[in-house]
Design an enzyme around this catalytic site. Structure first.
Site, PDB file in Angstrom:
ATOM      1  N   LYS A   2     -16.684   9.185 -10.108  1.00 33.79           N
ATOM      2  CA  LYS A   2     -17.861   9.820 -10.701  1.00 33.79           C
ATOM      3  C   LYS A   2     -18.949   9.861  -9.630  1.00 33.79           C
ATOM      4  O   LYS A   2     -19.109   8.885  -8.866  1.00 33.79           O
ATOM      5  CB  LYS A   2     -18.303   8.964 -11.895  1.00 33.79           C
ATOM      6  CG  LYS A   2     -19.481   9.511 -12.685  1.00 33.79           C
ATOM      7  CD  LYS A   2     -19.761   8.597 -13.879  1.00 33.79           C
ATOM      8  CE  LYS A   2     -20.829   9.137 -14.803  1.00 33.79           C
ATOM      9  NZ  LYS A   2     -21.044   8.258 -15.983  1.00 33.79           N
ATOM     10  N   SER A  61     -20.754  10.775 -20.233  1.00 31.46           N
ATOM     11  CA  SER A  61     -21.164  11.495 -19.051  1.00 31.46           C
ATOM     12  C   SER A  61     -20.097  11.536 -17.963  1.00 31.46           C
ATOM     13  O   SER A  61     -20.194  12.348 -17.050  1.00 31.46           O
ATOM     14  CB  SER A  61     -22.453  10.888 -18.489  1.00 31.46           C
ATOM     15  OG  SER A  61     -22.242   9.536 -18.113  1.00 31.46           O
ATOM     16  N   SER A 100     -19.874   6.304 -21.966  1.00 31.96           N
ATOM     17  CA  SER A 100     -19.518   7.366 -21.025  1.00 31.96           C
ATOM     18  C   SER A 100     -18.169   7.253 -20.350  1.00 31.96           C
ATOM     19  O   SER A 100     -17.762   8.184 -19.656  1.00 31.96           O
ATOM     20  CB  SER A 100     -20.595   7.496 -19.947  1.00 31.96           C
ATOM     21  OG  SER A 100     -21.648   8.260 -20.454  1.00 31.96           O
TER      22      SER A 100
END
Ligand code: GLN
Length: 484
Positions: free
Chosen positions: A75, A150, A174
């Site tokens: 990420k 996310s 997330s």
């Protein structure tokens, strides 16, 4: 099946038997990335050249211990030395850190091959990856739907066969929520289990690094590699890390599993409910003892979470002022305008909304009414869990109330979007380990089963997850992708 579709443990056995090289595995991933990225858009940055260099070096050494030769993605919230780390924000669009996050250093030491940086909601604020400043990511099971967020890029890339594993961060769900939406395994360990050093902060008391993989065995292996004390993170805990792969046992007779009644109300879709209830039946058939419990303060978790998270975010994001690093507006005539214009241009609307809400909640006069109240609710939530864990080993529930929704469907309505986290945020508020594993399908989209454990009892939820996986085949289903 291509190499890129295999799990880490399958790839490891090919490497060890010399039936594949790290470079061949990387090539297979790169071919898949090229084929699906126009549709999935999970990657912000692909690092073909450096990945090839690492893979070749590993092959030359011929030692395939640990994660040597296994490709992965991060990420874009993890700082990576010499590699752009954007947090999917215009603010950090050109930010190149000069150090690696601790979790990343541990993967590098283990010989894993970093293939790229993955899309996310800006500063990890969101549940759909539509808040990326660059582009939305698409769910590999249905390109018209969100991958969750996310860490949407991290989940989508693993589901689409682009990389066998990825790291994400989980502040309120997330890692688990996108894992559920994309039909992969996602774990958020106990707060303090993995160092947060070098992970760009959203809400420091809630943020925790998480792992996304295609099955539970892989999850155990990666978690083991990156867990443990780090003197650079004062909130990382100095206790022994168990060898998680030892927990991959399918005998769970006598395991006590609680399902909280509140997690089956609050707009939880009937098909999701049915799949999770079926999973509980599977657990019973495996010899677990399953019973209903109550977590009475659950309904306050979401509002309390959004107060705490936004308050901390408003403080953490104050440093992006255009002075030291990040975007700067050079047209400003004085320094105060420079601060405000840089922030106005650098942050997207959701980030601004949260900074404003958080600043308001912390302001003199409102602090006690909002922030302090939220902290008290946080304690009550933790007490609820503690009470259940006096009599049970694991709490099982849906990960999300619904399956992945359509792109654009909720993005204009922040409160509806926030509701996607209703079943995941309590775990962060209480600092507990939580995991999502595939447990069914509704309308062709994956459903996630959430398993929650006592503090630092990751081994227990891994064991429960593994037993379920052995008894079912949901984790083997793959999206059609519509490409070669
Ligand atoms: N969707 C939640 C939020 O926007 C959780 C995000 C996260 O876990 N990073 O705050």
């Amino acid at each position: 099946m291509q190499l890129c579709d295999l799990t880490i443990h399958q790839l490891k056995s090919l490497l060890e038997k010399k039936e594949a090289t790290a470079e061949e595995i990387l090539d297979s991933c790169l071919v898949r990335i090229q084929a699906v990225e126009p549709k999935v858009r999970a990657f912000i940055t692909v690092l073909e050249d450096s990945a090839r260099e690492i893979a070749r070096a590993i092959d030359k050494q011929g030692n395939y211990q640990g994660l040597a030769g296994i490709p992965y993605g991060l990420k874009d919230v993890f700082c990576t030395r010499g590699v752009k780390t954007t947090c999917a924000s215009r603010m950090l669009e050109n930010f190149v850190p000069n150090y690696d996050a601790t979790a990343v250093s541990r993967l590098i030491e283990a010989g894993a091959v970093m293939v790229g940086k993955l899309n996310m909601d800006e500063f990890a604020m969101g549940s759909s990856t539509e808040h990326s400043a660059f582009f939305p990511t698409h769910n590999p099971w249905d390109y018209n739907r969100v991958p969750g967020g996310s860490s949407g890029g991290s989940a989508a890339a693993v589901a689409a066969g682009e990389i066998p594993f990825s790291l994400g961060s989980d502040t309120g769900g997330s890692v688990r929520q996108p894992a559920a939406y994309c039909g992969v395994v996602g774990i958020k360990p106990t707060y303090g289990r993995i160092s947060r050093w070098g992970v760009i902060a959203y809400a420091s008391s809630l943020d925790q690094v998480g792992v996304l993989t295609r099955d539970v065995a892989d999850c155990a292996l990666v978690l083991k590699t990156i867990s443990g004390y780090d003197p650079l993170d004062s909130t990382s805990i100095n206790i022994e890390v168990p060898n998680y792969p030892d927990s991959l046992q399918d005998d769970i007779r006598g395991l006590k599993i609680a399902y909280p009644r509140e997690y089956f109300q609050q707009g939880v879709d009937e098909q999701v409910k049915a799949a999770v209830m079926q999973a509980l039946k599977t657990y019973e058939s495996l010899g677990a003892v399953v019973d209903e419990v109550s977590l009475p303060h659950s309904e306050y978790a979401l509002p309390a979470y959004y107060l705490v998270a936004n308050a901390e975010a408003s403080a953490n994001l104050a440093k992006y002022d255009g002075v030291r690093y990040g975007l700067r507006d050079f047209s400003a005539e004085n320094v105060v305008d420079m601060f405000s214009q840089s922030r106005a241009q650098g942050f997207g609307p959701e980030v601004k909304r949260r900074i404003m809400l958080g600043t308001y909640a912390l302001s003199a006069g409102y602090y006690e009414a909002y922030y302090l109240k939220a902290l008290k609710v946080r304690r009550l939530l933790k007490n609820d869990f503690d009470q259940v864990f006096e009599n049970f080993d694991v709490i099982a529930a849906p990960t999300t109330p619904t399956v992945a929704f359509k792109i654009g469907e909720q993005v204009g309505d922040p409160l509806t979007l926030y509701m996607n986290d209703i079943l995941t945020v309590p775990v962060n508020m209480a600092g507990l380990p939580g995991m999502s594993i595939p447990c069914g399908f509704a309308d062709g989209m994956p459903i996630g089963l959430q398993l929650i454990g006592k503090p630092f009892a990751e081994s227990t939820i891994i064991k429960a997850a593994y037993a379920f996986e052995q008894a079912t085949s949901f984790h083997l289903a793959k999206p059609a992708l519509g490409v070669k």
